[in-house]
Design an enzyme around this catalytic site. Structure first.
Site, PDB file in Angstrom:
ATOM      1  N   ARG A  10       0.843  -1.190   0.000  1.00 17.52           N
ATOM      2  CA  ARG A  10       0.000   0.000   0.000  1.00 17.52           C
ATOM      3  C   ARG A  10       0.886   1.251   0.000  1.00 17.52           C
ATOM      4  O   ARG A  10       1.992   1.234   0.522  1.00 17.52           O
ATOM      5  CB  ARG A  10      -0.890   0.019   1.246  1.00 17.52           C
ATOM      6  CG  ARG A  10      -2.044  -0.983   1.174  1.00 17.52           C
ATOM      7  CD  ARG A  10      -2.941  -0.876   2.387  1.00 17.52           C
ATOM      8  NE  ARG A  10      -2.304  -1.370   3.593  1.00 17.52           N
ATOM      9  CZ  ARG A  10      -1.750  -0.628   4.534  1.00 17.52           C
ATOM     10  NH1 ARG A  10      -1.773   0.691   4.424  1.00 17.52           N
ATOM     11  NH2 ARG A  10      -1.200  -1.162   5.584  1.00 17.52           N
ATOM     12  N   SER A  58      -1.315  -3.628  10.623  1.00 18.05           N
ATOM     13  CA  SER A  58      -0.954  -4.582   9.585  1.00 18.05           C
ATOM     14  C   SER A  58       0.280  -5.377   9.986  1.00 18.05           C
ATOM     15  O   SER A  58       1.235  -4.820  10.534  1.00 18.05           O
ATOM     16  CB  SER A  58      -0.673  -3.839   8.286  1.00 18.05           C
ATOM     17  OG  SER A  58      -1.753  -2.988   7.986  1.00 18.05           O
ATOM     18  N   CYS A 117       0.751  -7.688  12.280  1.00 12.89           N
ATOM     19  CA  CYS A 117       0.989  -8.012  13.694  1.00 12.89           C
ATOM     20  C   CYS A 117       0.320  -9.337  14.052  1.00 12.89           C
ATOM     21  O   CYS A 117       0.110  -9.632  15.220  1.00 12.89           O
ATOM     22  CB  CYS A 117       0.469  -6.918  14.601  1.00 12.89           C
ATOM     23  SG  CYS A 117       1.475  -5.433  14.548  1.00 12.89           S
ATOM     24  N   LYS A 133      -9.634  -2.314   1.518  1.00 12.19           N
ATOM     25  CA  LYS A 133      -9.312  -1.159   2.351  1.00 12.19           C
ATOM     26  C   LYS A 133     -10.116   0.073   1.925  1.00 12.19           C
ATOM     27  O   LYS A 133     -10.526   0.864   2.761  1.00 12.19           O
ATOM     28  CB  LYS A 133      -7.814  -0.860   2.270  1.00 12.19           C
ATOM     29  CG  LYS A 133      -6.931  -2.029   2.690  1.00 12.19           C
ATOM     30  CD  LYS A 133      -7.196  -2.470   4.089  1.00 12.19           C
ATOM     31  CE  LYS A 133      -6.205  -3.522   4.548  1.00 12.19           C
ATOM     32  NZ  LYS A 133      -6.494  -3.976   5.914  1.00 12.19           N
ATOM     33  N   TYR A 189      -1.434  -3.511  -6.934  1.00  6.95           N
ATOM     34  CA  TYR A 189      -1.257  -4.222  -5.669  1.00  6.95           C
ATOM     35  C   TYR A 189      -2.559  -4.279  -4.851  1.00  6.95           C
ATOM     36  O   TYR A 189      -3.317  -3.300  -4.829  1.00  6.95           O
ATOM     37  CB  TYR A 189      -0.140  -3.573  -4.827  1.00  6.95           C
ATOM     38  CG  TYR A 189      -0.137  -4.128  -3.433  1.00  6.95           C
ATOM     39  CD1 TYR A 189       0.440  -5.373  -3.182  1.00  6.95           C
ATOM     40  CD2 TYR A 189      -0.783  -3.485  -2.388  1.00  6.95           C
ATOM     41  CE1 TYR A 189       0.387  -5.935  -1.919  1.00  6.95           C
ATOM     42  CE2 TYR A 189      -0.837  -4.032  -1.126  1.00  6.95           C
ATOM     43  CZ  TYR A 189      -0.252  -5.255  -0.896  1.00  6.95           C
ATOM     44  OH  TYR A 189      -0.327  -5.816   0.352  1.00  6.95           O
ATOM     45  N   GLY A 190      -2.746  -5.370  -4.134  1.00 12.16           N
ATOM     46  CA  GLY A 190      -3.956  -5.653  -3.351  1.00 12.16           C
ATOM     47  C   GLY A 190      -4.658  -4.461  -2.727  1.00 12.16           C
ATOM     48  O   GLY A 190      -5.716  -4.028  -3.186  1.00 12.16           O
ATOM     49  N   ASP A 220      -9.643  -9.558   8.998  1.00 13.22           N
ATOM     50  CA  ASP A 220      -9.127  -8.211   8.708  1.00 13.22           C
ATOM     51  C   ASP A 220     -10.114  -7.074   8.963  1.00 13.22           C
ATOM     52  O   ASP A 220      -9.700  -6.005   9.377  1.00 13.22           O
ATOM     53  CB  ASP A 220      -8.654  -8.155   7.249  1.00 13.22           C
ATOM     54  CG  ASP A 220      -7.736  -6.969   6.966  1.00 13.22           C
ATOM     55  OD1 ASP A 220      -6.897  -6.651   7.817  1.00 13.22           O
ATOM     56  OD2 ASP A 220      -7.867  -6.342   5.898  1.00 13.22           O
ATOM     57  N   HIS A 248     -10.837  -2.080  11.446  1.00 13.24           N
ATOM     58  CA  HIS A 248      -9.748  -2.941  10.957  1.00 13.24           C
ATOM     59  C   HIS A 248      -9.551  -4.062  11.978  1.00 13.24           C
ATOM     60  O   HIS A 248      -8.574  -4.062  12.720  1.00 13.24           O
ATOM     61  CB  HIS A 248      -8.492  -2.074  10.817  1.00 13.24           C
ATOM     62  CG  HIS A 248      -7.368  -2.719  10.086  1.00 13.24           C
ATOM     63  ND1 HIS A 248      -6.071  -2.264  10.177  1.00 13.24           N
ATOM     64  CD2 HIS A 248      -7.318  -3.777   9.239  1.00 13.24           C
ATOM     65  CE1 HIS A 248      -5.292  -3.009   9.422  1.00 13.24           C
ATOM     66  NE2 HIS A 248      -6.014  -3.930   8.853  1.00 13.24           N
ATOM     67  N   ARG A 307       2.662  -4.176  18.234  1.00  9.99           N
ATOM     68  CA  ARG A 307       3.960  -4.855  18.285  1.00  9.99           C
ATOM     69  C   ARG A 307       4.877  -3.971  19.116  1.00  9.99           C
ATOM     70  O   ARG A 307       5.385  -2.960  18.626  1.00  9.99           O
ATOM     71  CB  ARG A 307       4.449  -5.002  16.843  1.00  9.99           C
ATOM     72  CG  ARG A 307       5.756  -5.697  16.629  1.00  9.99           C
ATOM     73  CD  ARG A 307       6.118  -5.670  15.155  1.00  9.99           C
ATOM     74  NE  ARG A 307       5.298  -6.601  14.386  1.00  9.99           N
ATOM     75  CZ  ARG A 307       5.587  -7.877  14.193  1.00  9.99           C
ATOM     76  NH1 ARG A 307       6.705  -8.381  14.682  1.00  9.99           N
ATOM     77  NH2 ARG A 307       4.796  -8.651  13.489  1.00  9.99           N
ATOM     78  N   ASN A 360       6.250  -8.656   1.965  1.00  7.44           N
ATOM     79  CA  ASN A 360       4.804  -8.409   1.933  1.00  7.44           C
ATOM     80  C   ASN A 360       4.122  -9.289   0.876  1.00  7.44           C
ATOM     81  O   ASN A 360       3.072  -8.943   0.345  1.00  7.44           O
ATOM     82  CB  ASN A 360       4.519  -6.929   1.656  1.00  7.44           C
ATOM     83  CG  ASN A 360       3.056  -6.559   1.906  1.00  7.44           C
ATOM     84  OD1 ASN A 360       2.408  -7.095   2.792  1.00  7.44           O
ATOM     85  ND2 ASN A 360       2.538  -5.637   1.100  1.00  7.44           N
ATOM     86  N   SER A 361       4.751 -10.448   0.577  1.00 11.89           N
ATOM     87  CA  SER A 361       4.103 -11.360  -0.382  1.00 11.89           C
ATOM     88  C   SER A 361       2.856 -11.959   0.260  1.00 11.89           C
ATOM     89  O   SER A 361       2.768 -12.071   1.480  1.00 11.89           O
ATOM     90  CB  SER A 361       5.072 -12.452  -0.829  1.00 11.89           C
ATOM     91  OG  SER A 361       5.608 -13.123   0.293  1.00 11.89           O
ATOM     92  N   ARG A 362       1.910 -12.347  -0.568  1.00 14.10           N
ATOM     93  CA  ARG A 362       0.567 -12.650  -0.054  1.00 14.10           C
ATOM     94  C   ARG A 362      -0.024 -13.918  -0.630  1.00 14.10           C
ATOM     95  O   ARG A 362       0.348 -14.370  -1.711  1.00 14.10           O
ATOM     96  CB  ARG A 362      -0.373 -11.494  -0.427  1.00 14.10           C
ATOM     97  CG  ARG A 362       0.024 -10.135   0.125  1.00 14.10           C
ATOM     98  CD  ARG A 362      -0.460  -9.944   1.524  1.00 14.10           C
ATOM     99  NE  ARG A 362      -0.040  -8.690   2.117  1.00 14.10           N
ATOM    100  CZ  ARG A 362      -0.741  -8.043   3.050  1.00 14.10           C
ATOM    101  NH1 ARG A 362      -1.881  -8.525   3.479  1.00 14.10           N
ATOM    102  NH2 ARG A 362      -0.280  -6.926   3.568  1.00 14.10           N
TER     103      ARG A 362
HETATM  104  C1  OXD Z   1      -3.112  -4.576   5.543  1.00 14.68           C
HETATM  105  C2  OXD Z   1      -3.775  -5.708   4.887  1.00 14.68           C
HETATM  106  O1  OXD Z   1      -2.120  -4.041   5.014  1.00 14.68           O
HETATM  107  O2  OXD Z   1      -4.695  -6.277   5.482  1.00 14.68           O
HETATM  108  O3  OXD Z   1      -3.561  -4.203   6.633  1.00 14.68           O
HETATM  109  O4  OXD Z   1      -3.408  -6.031   3.747  1.00 14.68           O
HETATM  110 MN    MN Z   2      -5.343  -5.239   7.215  1.00  7.61          MN
END
Ligand code: OXD
Ligand code: MN
Length: 596
Positions: free
Chosen positions: A83, A262, A264, A220, A211-212, A289, A240, A412, A379-381
């Protein structure tokens, strides 16, 4: 035209029955000038055709179908992997409405700039019309969105993350209340990347990123930024938060919503498997999420998970940290920016399998265990359907949602913050959420490892003025007769040698058990300046090898000097928001100082 192309054509001609939606799609098509318009219906046949097309275009690679049936692999552009908060705007009518923690831009000017960028941008491409429903069909909390995108990868991800296709038209009926989302890849130039929200118009325009979080507009953008602004107007909350159910051996069930920034461990916590000693205890996943929550007629706070899938961080996911996720992602999953093994399976740092002798890294370069760089992007998903989750709560499909007994905030924090404590009351709980801090991670671009204030884990996701967001939280108390108890947790506290004091993962069940007991007036606690905390005797440590009273005391310790520093740090955010900050929060701060 080959067979795939014909199949692809055949399934892409189901125009919207909805006149207003149709008119808007046509208007956007006039602007962006795609070669074709593909109306998604969400069917199985369409899914197959879309995957075949994505493979043909080289957007996806088909993984080993024996080992990972229905799974595909994607690499994003190396400059487009997270993001981008600096390119994310809330374009409300006034700057005050967006507040000091959001980027704001005047809506008219920004809209024309974006439409200028979108003009002719789909020439030679396909515009996909993606109708989707956030939330279970028939739920009073569910919302319809329509995303227009020129990314087939986005379509296939949205298909997993939301209830996509005909079901959205069915829910919408002839209603006119739907979110308009326009997404154009452009040339993926970071300098031309903008993710813009128009809360008053219920509209999103996102350009320049695939990207997602920037491109799957239901997540989001709609389910948090736009929905939080709608929720404030309509008397509900978009948060969230994961949602999970905890069931005792006698069949009592409580639902918990929890907000962590994000990366955590929300997904891990949401899918927790209780340790062996917890015979008869069950944990159910409702969502990992996002939670939409509204007071019910019974005076409790009811929540739905608006999503239908998990967009989880791959690195660190394994049979110990999250066995349920590992099972969830064995089929029908899209993997993005992980490493690709020669046998057509995938790998990432922290996988159960040892590093492969050879593979291709997330950028497609040869990788070996002695390579300096990581094989998978941090940050791979994985994008996986929630129905794959072995402990999915049956209530995840319930239009009524689930009643929330406890809200947990967490971050964290290597020091200062105890493993668990309970707020004295709702206002104090809101203060705990409002002052949450956490070390930064790779989910957003920028420096990693610094404590940043992330109130309610919503700093990047609140679609309006954060000070008013706190006010909304405080005000909600008036419409909830039986408010959830509020807790704060920190799984990440370290000892002087930098070792984690708490084992985490499945063992977090012990914290949940205490929370569960507190909600029922059963678990013991004692009062401290921070809130109610468990004594060693109140906390179940049975079977936790090597865990002593001394470790517990270290985990729960409250160091006055650290807390003085903490309060000063919290003030940075409060100063920034001062003009809009509800007095109750300033009062809570004073009370804390006095107690310390
Ligand atoms: C984030 C996600 O970044 O859920 O919080 O992808
Ligand atoms: Mn999230």
């Amino acid at each position: 035209m080959n067979d795939t192309e014909t199949a692809f054509q055949r399934h892409g001609h189901v125009p919207a029955p909805h006149p207003e939606a149709r008119a808007w799609v046509m208007e956007m098509a006039d602007l962006t000038q795609p070669d074709r318009i593909f109306w998604c219906d969400g069917s199985e046949a369409e899914k197959e055709a879309l995957y075949a097309e994505a493979v043909r275009q080289g957007v996806l690679i088909r993984l080993n179908q024996e080992k990972l049936p229905g799974c595909y692999y994607h690499r994003s552009h190396p400059s487009d992997v997270a993001r981008v908060e600096q390119c994310t705007y809330i374009c409300s009518e006034t700057e005050v409405e967006a507040g000091p923690t959001n980027n704001w831009s005047e809506p008219k000017a920004m809209r024309s700039r974006l439409l200028g960028m979108a003009k002719d941008s789909m020439k030679g491409r396909t515009m996909y019309v993606v109708p989707y429903l956030m939330g279970p069909h028939g739920s009073p909390l569910a919302k319809v969105g329509i995303e227009l995108t020129d990314s087939i990868y986005v379509v296939l991800n949205m298909r997993i993350m939301a209830r996509m296709g005909q079901i959205a038209w069915n829910h919408l009926g002839m209603g006119t209340d739907f979110n308009r989302g326009l997404h154009c890849l452009l040339d993926l130039d970071p300098a031309r990347r903008l993710i813009c929200h128009f809360p008053e118009r219920n509209e999103i325009i996102s350009v320049g990123s695939g990207y997602g979080g920037n491109a799957l507009l239901g997540k989001k953008c709609l389910a948090l930024r736009i929905a939080s602004a709608l929720g404030r107007k309509e008397g509900w909350m978009a948060e969230h938060m994961l949602i999970m159910g905890v069931e005792s051996p006698t069949g009592e069930k409580s639902f918990v919503a929890a907000a962590f920034p994000s990366q955590c461990g929300k997904t891990n916590f949401a899918m927790l498997v209780p340790p062996e000693e917890f015979k008869g205890w069950k944990v159910w996943t409702v969502g990992d999420d996002i939670a939409w929550m509204k007071p019910g007629p019974d005076g409790r706070l009811w929540a739905i998970n608006p999503e239908a899938g998990f967009f989880g961080v791959a690195p660190g996911t394994n049979a110990k940290t999250n066995p349920n996720a590992m099972r969830t992602i064995q089929r029908d999953t899209i993997y993005t920016n992980v490493a690709l093994k020669p046998d057509g399976t995938v790998w990432w740092e922290g996988h159960d399998d040892p590093p492969p002798a050879e593979c291709l890294d997330w950028q497609g370069r040869p990788w070996a265990p002695d390579s300096k760089e990581k094989a998978a992007h941090p940050n791979s998903r994985f994008t996986a359907p929630m129905v794959n989750c072995p402990n999915l709560a049956p209530e995840a499909h319930d239009p009524a949602g689930v009643p929330i007994d406890a809200i947990i905030f967490g971050g964290r924090r290597p020091n200062t913050v105890p493993l668990v404590f309970q707020a004295f009351n709702w206002s104090h709980g809101v203060f705990l959420g409002a002052t949450m801090g956490s070390e930064t991670t790779a989910a957003a671009s920028g420096a990693v490892g610094q404590v940043r204030r992330d109130p309610m884990a919503m700093l990047p996701f609140c679609g309006y003025n954060m000070g008013r967001f706190f006010r909304h939280w405080l005000d909600m108390r008036k419409s909830i007769k039986y408010p959830p108890r509020i807790f704060h947790v920190n799984w990440f506290r370290k000892d002087g040698d930098g070792r984690f004091l708490w084992p985490g993962y499945g063992q977090n069940m012990r914290v949940l058990q205490w929370v569960f007991g507190r909600c029922r007036g059963r678990s013991g606690a004692h009062e401290t300046p921070l809130g109610w905390v468990p004594r060693f005797e109140d906390f179940n440590t049975e079977g936790l090898a090597g865990f002593t009273r001394e470790t517990f005391e270290k985990l729960q310790a409250m160091n006055a000097d650290e807390w003085k520093r903490e309060i000063l740090q919290q003030d940075e955010l409060f100063m920034n928001l001062y003009q809009f900050l509800p007095k109750d929060l300033i009062f809570q701060r004073e009370l804390l100082v006095a107690r310390l």
